[in-house]
Write a protein that holds these residues in place. Structure first.
Motif, PDB file in Angstrom:
ATOM      1  N   ARG A   1       0.843  -1.200   0.000  1.00  0.00           N
ATOM      2  CA  ARG A   1       0.000   0.000   0.000  1.00  0.00           C
ATOM      3  C   ARG A   1       0.880   1.251   0.000  1.00  0.00           C
ATOM      4  NH1 ARG A   1      -4.207   0.001   4.709  1.00  0.00           N
ATOM      5  NH2 ARG A   1      -2.288  -0.164   5.948  1.00  0.00           N
TER       6      ARG A   1
ATOM      7  N   LEU B   1      -2.202   2.019   9.788  1.00  0.00           N
ATOM      8  CA  LEU B   1      -1.112   1.071   9.575  1.00  0.00           C
ATOM      9  C   LEU B   1      -1.193  -0.178  10.436  1.00  0.00           C
ATOM     10  CD1 LEU B   1       1.847   3.643   9.540  1.00  0.00           C
ATOM     11  CD2 LEU B   1       0.622   2.724   7.564  1.00  0.00           C
TER      12      LEU B   1
ATOM     13  N   ASP C   1       3.796  -1.263   3.930  1.00  0.00           N
ATOM     14  CA  ASP C   1       3.241   0.023   3.528  1.00  0.00           C
ATOM     15  C   ASP C   1       4.337   1.029   3.246  1.00  0.00           C
ATOM     16  OD1 ASP C   1       0.467  -0.760   3.998  1.00  0.00           O
ATOM     17  OD2 ASP C   1       0.977  -0.670   6.126  1.00  0.00           O
TER      18      ASP C   1
END
Length: 409
Positions: free
Chosen positions: A264, A289, A296
């Motif tokens: 992401r 998160l 991420d």
């Protein structure tokens, strides 16, 4: 009526030069490679007959031998025909990977299902006709699709869907320009002219170059990259997919995006009006998160200001984020704004007259260098990191940190 997958912009071998940790760079590169297997899973799940890749399979016209071998092995596992044109990153000029003996040997050994389309001429498949528009250099001054407009359409099989395969920016939608940022500069040239007369003759246009999902018109789509590789520039930007396409001669195509992305790329804005906002910010991070490690990448757009102590807590939080994330990209600034109590602590030290005089001098300089109106309203002045006021604030912050460390020690 062919059912196939449309993908583009794999850019295997992308260096991720802005990611300084070599282990994290390796992780990002590996995830891009693993996206090929996720495309294969989508092909099997939906019964796709073949896969077209609309350019930029590699990030460079001269990728490493290890990347060539890994790509060929992954494509070989797909078990369906994979038809590829070169894009601007991996163009088909002499000396590029596609002409090298190593690629040709690895393709034959590991990926006999891979077919490279270097010639601008129709290719008849069992269920469709491909019209490939490969880039034979990084930037083409002439429209790479120009040859298609000269075709004798009557010479093509009447009942087979016609699929145009091209890489570049479409007139009216400057994909390369819109996708560019400070880390991904725009390419010049490679403008594709998909006029009404051309679109009347084809049934689907599979495009590459724009890294997000985009429908240009009823027949033309950018698939975007199967693994995201940049932060979204708008709320509707979507990366990390492959397109499942059902095409039929003389009918509109049916297109369905299928998710293939793993990592992401997240944008987050934060504005600090005081230290109390730190707790709110930590809550945002937890919600966004969780405790996932190296899954991420975060673009943090920061503004406002914190006290000297608050700024220390903020920097410690950012250090933890750096460890958790694959990348933390910061834009803007959170200004160190000494609270009155902190200034009083620094300037009112009868036992440390030298420190008190230094702090008082810095405070006086800050009042002269800063924006009095903004300070009167409790907001930090608008300043760059090298402006006098910013330097003075940093000096006060360092003085505050040194005193705290001395008191603890």
């Amino acid at each position: 009526m062919p059912l196939f997958l449309h993908s583009a912009d794999w850019q295997i071998g992308k260096p991720y030069a802005r990611v300084h940790d070599p282990d994290k760079r390796a992780r990002l590169r590996q995830v891009r490679l693993e996206a090929i297997d996720r495309i294969g899973a989508a092909a099997r799940a939906h019964g796709a007959s073949f896969l077209v890749v609309a350019g930029d399979l590699f990030d460079s016209p001269t990728p490493s031998s290890s990347d060539v071998s890994a790509v060929c092995q992954a494509i070989g596992r797909l078990e369906i025909p994979v038809l590829v044109i070169p894009g601007n990153h991996d163009h088909g000029a002499p000396g590029s990977v596609w002409h090298g003996g190593f690629f040709q040997t690895e393709r034959q050994r590991r990926a006999p299902n891979l077919r490279l389309l270097l010639e601008r001429q129709p290719l008849e498949l069992e269920q469709a006709v491909l019209l490939p528009c490969p880039l034979l250099r990084r930037s083409e001054a002439e429209d790479p699709c120009g040859w298609v407009r000269q075709l004798d359409w009557a010479s093509l099989p009447a009942g087979k869907a016609r699929i145009l395969l091209a890489h570049g920016s479409v007139h009216g939608f400057g994909g390369a320009d819109l996708d560019a940022d400070e880390e991904n500069p725009a390419a010049s040239g490679n403008r594709l002219h998909l006029g009404a007369s051309l679109l009347e003759q084809v049934d689907y246009v599979a495009l590459g170059d724009w890294h997000g999902l985009k429908q240009v018109n009823a027949k033309s789509w950018y698939a975007g990259t199967p693994e995201p590789d940049r932060f979204p520039r708008s709320s509707d930007y979507q990366g990390g997919q492959v397109l499942l396409v059902e095409a039929e001669r003389g009918a509109p195509p049916r297109v369905e995006p299928l998710p293939t992305g793993q990592l992401r790329w997240l944008p987050l804005r934060v504005h600090f009006t005081g230290d109390g906002d730190l707790e709110r910010f930590e809550g945002q991070l937890e919600q966004l998160l969780g405790d996932a490690l190296r899954q991420d990448l975060l673009l943090l757009e920061e503004s406002g200001g914190l006290s000297l102590e608050g700024h220390q807590r903020y920097e410690a939080l950012l250090e933890r984020l750096e460890a958790q994330l694959l990348r933390l990209k910061r834009r803007g600034r959170c200004v160190e704004t000494p609270a009155e109590a902190e200034l009083a602590q620094l300037t009112g030290r009868p036992g440390d007259p030298l420190i008190a005089r230094v702090a008082a001098g810095l405070q006086s300089d800050l009042l002269e260098a800063g924006n009095p109106e903004a300070q009167a309203n409790g907001a930090p002045a608008s300043e760059g990191p090298d402006d006098p006021a910013a330097l003075i604030r940093r000096a006060l912050g360092e003085l505050h940190r040194c005193l705290q460390a001395a008191e603890r020690g």
